[in-house]
Structure formats: structure tokens, C-alpha cells
Design a protein around this motif. Structure first.
Motif, mmCIF file in Angstrom:
data_model
loop_
_atom_site.group_PDB
_atom_site.id
_atom_site.type_symbol
_atom_site.label_atom_id
_atom_site.label_comp_id
_atom_site.label_asym_id
_atom_site.label_seq_id
_atom_site.Cartn_x
_atom_site.Cartn_y
_atom_site.Cartn_z
ATOM 1 N N ILE A 47 -29.001 8.716 -33.621
ATOM 2 C CA ILE A 47 -28.722 7.319 -33.928
ATOM 3 C C ILE A 47 -27.287 6.981 -33.542
ATOM 4 N N ASN A 48 -26.369 7.906 -33.794
ATOM 5 C CA ASN A 48 -24.976 7.661 -33.490
ATOM 6 C C ASN A 48 -24.725 7.464 -32.004
ATOM 7 N N ASP A 49 -25.432 8.197 -31.145
ATOM 8 C CA ASP A 49 -25.246 8.016 -29.711
ATOM 9 C C ASP A 49 -25.503 6.568 -29.324
ATOM 10 N N LYS A 50 -26.595 6.016 -29.807
ATOM 11 C CA LYS A 50 -26.922 4.627 -29.474
ATOM 12 C C LYS A 50 -25.915 3.670 -30.098
ATOM 13 N N ALA A 51 -25.541 3.912 -31.343
ATOM 14 C CA ALA A 51 -24.585 3.034 -32.021
ATOM 15 C C ALA A 51 -23.219 3.081 -31.346
ATOM 16 N N ILE A 52 -22.805 4.277 -30.939
ATOM 17 C CA ILE A 52 -21.515 4.433 -30.267
ATOM 18 C C ILE A 52 -21.502 3.662 -28.954
ATOM 19 N N VAL A 53 -22.575 3.805 -28.182
ATOM 20 C CA VAL A 53 -22.666 3.100 -26.895
ATOM 21 C C VAL A 53 -22.624 1.591 -27.103
ATOM 22 N N LYS A 54 -23.398 1.104 -28.063
ATOM 23 C CA LYS A 54 -23.449 -0.344 -28.322
ATOM 24 C C LYS A 54 -22.091 -0.872 -28.762
ATOM 25 N N ASP A 55 -21.472 -0.186 -29.717
ATOM 26 C CA ASP A 55 -20.167 -0.640 -30.212
ATOM 27 C C ASP A 55 -19.107 -0.579 -29.115
ATOM 28 N N TYR A 56 -19.132 0.492 -28.339
ATOM 29 C CA TYR A 56 -18.122 0.666 -27.294
ATOM 30 C C TYR A 56 -18.183 -0.460 -26.266
ATOM 31 N N PHE A 57 -19.399 -0.766 -25.774
ATOM 32 C CA PHE A 57 -19.524 -1.774 -24.722
ATOM 33 C C PHE A 57 -19.449 -3.203 -25.259
ATOM 34 N N ASN A 58 -19.451 -3.351 -26.568
ATOM 35 C CA ASN A 58 -19.222 -4.678 -27.147
ATOM 36 C C ASN A 58 -17.768 -4.865 -27.584
ATOM 37 N N LYS A 96 -13.827 -2.415 -27.089
ATOM 38 C CA LYS A 96 -12.792 -2.110 -26.105
ATOM 39 C C LYS A 96 -13.352 -1.639 -24.768
ATOM 40 N N GLY A 97 -14.547 -1.088 -24.770
ATOM 41 C CA GLY A 97 -15.126 -0.648 -23.505
ATOM 42 C C GLY A 97 -15.524 -1.801 -22.603
ATOM 43 N N PHE A 98 -15.775 -2.968 -23.183
ATOM 44 C CA PHE A 98 -16.234 -4.113 -22.397
ATOM 45 C C PHE A 98 -15.205 -4.522 -21.351
ATOM 46 N N ASP A 99 -13.970 -4.745 -21.776
ATOM 47 C CA ASP A 99 -12.935 -5.175 -20.833
ATOM 48 C C ASP A 99 -12.672 -4.118 -19.765
ATOM 49 N N ARG A 100 -12.672 -2.860 -20.197
ATOM 50 C CA ARG A 100 -12.428 -1.773 -19.246
ATOM 51 C C ARG A 100 -13.482 -1.754 -18.157
ATOM 52 N N TRP A 101 -14.760 -1.791 -18.533
ATOM 53 C CA TRP A 101 -15.827 -1.677 -17.539
ATOM 54 C C TRP A 101 -16.056 -2.976 -16.792
ATOM 55 N N ASP A 146 -24.382 -7.275 -25.867
ATOM 56 C CA ASP A 146 -24.487 -8.726 -25.658
ATOM 57 C C ASP A 146 -23.312 -9.261 -24.844
ATOM 58 N N LYS A 147 -22.145 -8.606 -24.933
ATOM 59 C CA LYS A 147 -21.004 -9.039 -24.123
ATOM 60 C C LYS A 147 -21.264 -8.791 -22.642
ATOM 61 N N MET A 148 -21.847 -7.654 -22.321
ATOM 62 C CA MET A 148 -22.187 -7.366 -20.934
ATOM 63 C C MET A 148 -23.194 -8.381 -20.402
ATOM 64 N N VAL A 149 -24.197 -8.682 -21.195
ATOM 65 C CA VAL A 149 -25.209 -9.649 -20.782
ATOM 66 C C VAL A 149 -24.577 -11.018 -20.571
ATOM 67 N N GLY A 150 -23.677 -11.406 -21.450
ATOM 68 C CA GLY A 150 -22.997 -12.686 -21.297
ATOM 69 C C GLY A 150 -22.218 -12.761 -19.999
ATOM 70 N N GLU A 151 -21.513 -11.673 -19.666
ATOM 71 C CA GLU A 151 -20.758 -11.618 -18.410
ATOM 72 C C GLU A 151 -21.706 -11.672 -17.210
ATOM 73 N N ALA A 152 -22.831 -10.961 -17.317
ATOM 74 C CA ALA A 152 -23.802 -10.954 -16.223
ATOM 75 C C ALA A 152 -24.372 -12.348 -15.982
#
Length: 233
Positions: free
Chosen positions: A7-18, A20-25, A96-102
Motif C-alpha cells: 500500500i505504501n508504494d502506491k501512496a508514496i508514488v501518488k503523494d510524490y507526484f502530487n 515536490k515530485g510534480f515540479d521536478r518531473w 491529479d497534478k500530472m493530469v492537469g498539466e497534461a
């Protein structure tokens, strides 16, 4: 691995890309000069993977006649060129941030933005039926046992073809990954999992798919194996 870890793997990925990871990627997948040398190499590698897949689909000569599910679409790096080439694309991402940018990028780039339908979803809750299902640079965030379940679900959505990319587990790359673990930094906020090619091929076979084409992107700091699998008739 315990259920909590999965569960943590999925939660970590979601939180990261929403967060500080969002701006980086977004910078890495973009065209700005605001990236360091490592990020620029990752950008180049990712683009090579995108170009390989787009070329494969264009070579078939029927993009205007097929539907494509881009699972883990990020900022639309694959969805947008496929839509430009005539495909009807259904794109989703856990962030959702990635989708918004897309969505913003698609509106700016496409004459007909309706060629792409975007949604926020993780791989395991995707639904529908598509000629081709594509999942690029996502499996690196999950261990092989979780990847197997994700691939099985994606296979159930694909009418004829499934295209995957993943970080291959070879002796050389395994050593490089281990060396890199001695140098933790702010970019190390998600786990990076490598997968053996034979394991992924076996998972595809178990779900009724056989390999049609293979590709490999090898750029410093970015290594990605690409498999195109077709449904066995």
C-alpha cells in the motif's frame, strides 16, 4: 513483502507526484533549460522511449482506426503525439497534478483536444476496452509481484496489444543501482525497482500475450526495456 508495504508504494508514488515530485518531473518532461545534467539525460532517455513507441504505432499505418489507453500518462508526453497522429487516446495517471498539466499541454498542442480523454486513476482501477494499452516508465515504482497484478489487469483491457517499458535487471545495472544507493539525495523519494526481462515476458505469456517487438533505451541515468506484446489468437 507485507501488505502495508504494498500500500505504501502506491501512496508514496501518488503523494510524490502530487507534491515536490510534480515540479521536478514537469521540468524533466518539458523543454525548459531549468534542469541539471542528470535530469537532461533522463529527459533524453524518456523521449527516446516515447519516440520508439510512437514509431512502432505509426509503422502499422492504422493509428486513426484504433483506441489507445495510455496508463500512467504523466504530462502527456505520449498521449499528445499519438493524438496528433490520429489515434483516439484515453489517458490516466495516479497524480491529479500530472493530469492537469497534461490537459493544458493537450489544449495548447492539439487542433482537436477531444482526441484525448484524461482521467485520474491508478492502474488497477482502470476500466474499458482498448485496441492498444501502453504503460511506460511506471513499473519502476513497484516490485515484480505488484507489477504482475498490474500487467494482468492491463492485459484484460487490451483487445490486441500491450506495450510496456521497465528498468531491466541485469548484473551491470543492478550494480549501478546499488552504488547509487550510497548517495541519497532529494531526488530519492520513491523506490526504484528493476525487473528481469524474462519475468515480464512470462507474466505477459500467462495473460495470453506474446512478444512482437523489443526495444532498449540506454542513456546515462536512464535505462528502459520496451516490449510490445500481442494477444495470442
Amino acid at each position: 513483502m507485507k501488505t502495508a508495504d504494498k500500500i505504501n508504494d502506491k501512496a508514496i508514488v501518488k503523494d510524490y507526484f502530487n507534491q515536490k515530485g510534480f515540479d521536478r518531473w514537469r521540468r524533466i518532461y518539458g523543454e525548459t533549460d531549468d534542469v541539471n545534467k542528470v535530469q537532461k539525460k533522463i529527459r533524453q532517455g524518456h523521449q527516446q522511449t516515447i519516440d520508439t513507441v510512437v514509431d512502432w504505432l505509426k509503422d502499422d499505418g492504422n493509428l486513426a482506426d484504433i483506441s489507445v489507453c495510455d496508463a500512467g500518462c504523466g504530462v502527456g508526453s505520449l498521449s499528445i503525439p499519438l493524438a496528433e497522429a490520429g489515434a483516439t487516446v484515453y489517458a490516466s495517471d495516479i497524480s491529479d497534478k500530472m493530469v492537469g498539466e497534461a490537459k493544458e499541454k493537450a489544449t495548447e498542442a492539439l487542433e482537436d483536444p477531444s482526441k484525448v480523454t484524461f482521467s485520474v486513476s491508478d492502474l488497477e482501477t482502470l476500466s474499458g476496452s482498448y485496441d492498444t494499452v501502453i504503460c511506460l516508465d511506471v513499473l519502476i515504482h513497484y516490485p515484480t509481484e505488484d507489477a504482475a497484478k498490474m500487467i494482468a489487469h492491463l492485459a484484460s483491457l487490451a483487445e490486441s496489444r500491450l506495450i510496456l517499458s521497465f528498468a531491466p535487471k541485469t548484473c551491470v545495472l543492478f550494480v549501478l543501482k546499488k552504488v547509487g544507493e550510497f548517495f541519497p539525495g532529494p531526488s530519492k523519494t520513491t523506490r526504484a525497482y528493476q525487473h528481469r526481462e524474462k519475468d515480464i515476458i512470462a507474466i505477459l505469456a500467462e495473460n495470453g500475450f506474446e512478444i512482437k517487438r523489443k526495444g532498449m533505451t540506454s542513456v546515462s541515468f536512464y535505462y528502459s526495456k520496451i516490449l510490445e506484446a500481442v494477444k495470442v489468437k
